[in-house]
Design an enzyme around this catalytic site. Structure first.
Site, PDB file in Angstrom:
ATOM      1  N   ASP A 121       0.766  -1.155   0.108  1.00  0.00           N
ATOM      2  CA  ASP A 121      -0.012   0.151   0.017  1.00  0.00           C
ATOM      3  C   ASP A 121       0.760   1.313   0.136  1.00  0.00           C
ATOM      4  O   ASP A 121       2.058   1.111   0.526  1.00  0.00           O
ATOM      5  CB  ASP A 121      -0.902  -0.218   1.070  1.00  0.00           C
ATOM      6  CG  ASP A 121      -0.221  -0.036   2.470  1.00  0.00           C
ATOM      7  OD1 ASP A 121       0.757  -0.692   2.544  1.00  0.00           O
ATOM      8  OD2 ASP A 121      -0.570   0.545   3.526  1.00  0.00           O
ATOM      9  N   GLU A 186       0.123  -1.329   5.857  1.00  0.00           N
ATOM     10  CA  GLU A 186       1.070  -0.712   6.626  1.00  0.00           C
ATOM     11  C   GLU A 186       0.811   0.702   6.984  1.00  0.00           C
ATOM     12  O   GLU A 186       1.169   1.265   8.144  1.00  0.00           O
ATOM     13  CB  GLU A 186       2.587  -0.989   5.736  1.00  0.00           C
ATOM     14  CG  GLU A 186       3.790  -0.611   6.627  1.00  0.00           C
ATOM     15  CD  GLU A 186       4.035   0.784   6.762  1.00  0.00           C
ATOM     16  OE1 GLU A 186       4.824   1.258   7.655  1.00  0.00           O
ATOM     17  OE2 GLU A 186       3.734   1.561   5.940  1.00  0.00           O
TER      18      GLU A 186
END
Length: 486
Positions: A121, A186
């Site tokens: 991400d 994350e």
């Protein structure tokens, strides 16, 4: 009598100067040994195109949750096509919905496995018109690959897969089992991704030799007088605490204000926290960093570092005086969100501020909350914890794993590189794996200058083609050197 006193003072000063000088001259670099044959990284055009394509996938997470699943699923399909050997020869599975875990069995099944992390991400790309190249273009231009994720963290993810794909093509098998874990959230804390991967590994009884994640980098020009490039390997990261400060009043007409409004109470609390920063101290990862950097500093700075028994307050004060170094020596406090009021002639009944603190290792969430209450010193302001993560343990700089990383970095970047421990002031997915490994390290071979720091989560994120070649080469060397991990 006065002459004797002056003579004694003069002698004491001479002796002190002698001690300071001897300590400074005795500083020497840690004996790392020669790296041996240095690899000259070569990067195929196809690898650049694959990184460019990876950046074009809008795997965005923001707020408190990961983004829509469709971009991640498309990214997974792209990875399967881009790395056919990896997906044919390694066991791979989805965990937590969108996170990926790969397992590459090693030749020594009795040896503890290792875990390498990266994340899929990226943060949103605000103000795309201000970018030199569109943030999800993955443009290859002027010696760089541009776009959101180039620095944080798709270059690392793709680097691991490139390294493994190349080694598989040569018939290589690692000396011990390797896990590759690529979380999908994350940037929002890793609760659905990395945490679930850690739980899965724990359920299988896995204990890891070491973990390597993002975090450190190759610094150039980040410290005045330090000419040598420095590979900063994170051996600890700060804790994370967000608190909500709230005050409530009766409200009413602004023409009849109370002595202190709700907005005033919260504003005063924020101001007190900003005006009374946490005390600075030098220990742990930051102290270890200066020990390793000392031989490469100019004489004046080396004198201060080598004589911390006397001059530590001078060093701490110097670090606290700069925005980019103060986080290395103290818990930081930042007001990030303020909410109150509806109309200019109506007293706000509620006022709220969000404060984000990054806690120095050696301190705790509970002690930090106690100090917040003490500094605010106002029972009308309520303090509520919204997120709390303790600081990480500090990993070894003498372990076989540290020596493996140091050797691998120097085999690619050369003997002139200084490999130094480092305190990561941000957060990574690695925190979820601390119970599974004694040593957790954080390093990604991206070159960072003072001008590059603002690119993290900012405009014009990019990675140099040369750096990406080094990333892949270092990952290959780490995998190849696992046989020396004893």
């Amino acid at each position: 009598m006065m002459l004797r006193i002056l003579a004694g003072v003069l002698l004491a000063l001479v002796l002190l100067a002698g001690v300071l000088l001897v300590n400074t001259l005795r500083v020497s670099s840690a004996a790392a040994g020669a790296a041996g044959a240095v690899e000259s990284p070569a990067l195929e055009e196809a690898a650049l195109r694959r990184l460019s394509a990876a950046i074009s996938h809008r795997t965005v997470s923001s707020g408190d949750s990961a983004g829509a699943p469709a971009p991640f699923s498309a990214f997974h399909a792209f990875l399967q096509d881009a790395f056919p050997r990896v997906h044919a020869e390694l066991t791979h599975r989805r965990i937590g919905g969108l996170s990926l875990l790969y397992e590459w069995p090693g030749t020594d099944t009795a040896a503890k496995p290792v875990l390498f992390l990266a994340h899929q991400d990226v943060v949103p790309a605000a103000d795309p018109g201000a970018w030199t190249h569109p943030p999800f273009s993955g443009a290859i231009e002027a010696g760089y690959v541009w776009g959101r994720g180039a620095m944080d963290d798709k270059s690392s993810l793709m680097g691991w897969l490139e390294a493994v794909e190349q080694l598989l093509a040569s018939g290589f098998r690692p000396a011990r089992t390797v896990y590759l874990a690529f979380g999908h959230d994350e940037e929002t804390g890793g609760e659905a991704g990395a945490r679930e991967i850690a739980r899965y590994l724990a359920s299988r009884g896995v204990q890891l030799e070491f973990v390597l994640d993002e975090g450190g980098f190759v610094g150039r020009g980040l410290m005045p007088g330090l000419a040598a490039p420095v590979a900063l390997v994170g051996i600890a990261e700060k804790g994370y605490l967000t608190v909500e400060l709230t005050a409530t009043e009766e409200g009413g007409h602004s023409s009849r204000p109370p002595e202190r409004t709700a907005i005033g109470m919260v504003s005063r609390a924020v101001a007190r926290l900003e005006e009374n920063p946490f005390p600075g101290r030098l220990d742990g990862a930051t102290e270890a960093m200066f020990d390793r950097l000392a031989p490469h500093l100019p004489f004046g700075q080396r004198l201060v570092v080598a004589n911390r028994w006397l001059l530590e307050p001078v060093l701490v004060a110097a670090l606290e005086s700069r925005t980019n170094t103060a986080p290395l020596v103290r818990t930081t406090t930042a007001a990030t969100v303020f909410s109150a009021g509806e109309k200019d002639n109506v007293l706000a009944r509620h006022a709220t501020a969000m404060m984000n603190l990054r806690i120095l290792p050696g301190e705790t969430v509970d002690a930090t909350l106690e100090r917040i209450e003490l500094v605010i010193d106002d029972p009308r302001v309520q303090v509520r914890t919204t997120t709390a993560v303790e600081p990480s343990p500090t990993s070894s700089t003498t372990s076989p794993a540290w020596k493996l990383l140091e050797r691998s970095i120097r085999e690619v970047l050369g003997d002139e590189i200084v490999v130094a421990p480092y305190l990561l002031v941000a957060g990574t997915d690695s925190k979820h794996f601390a119970p599974l490994a004694d040593d957790v390290y954080r390093f990604f071979a991206l070159t960072v200058t003072p001008d590059d720091v603002v690119r993290f989560h900012g405009i014009d994120e990019r990675i140099a083609v040369e750096d990406y070649a080094n990333v892949i080469a270092i990952y290959r060397r780490i995998l190849g050197n696992l046989s020396r991990l004893h």
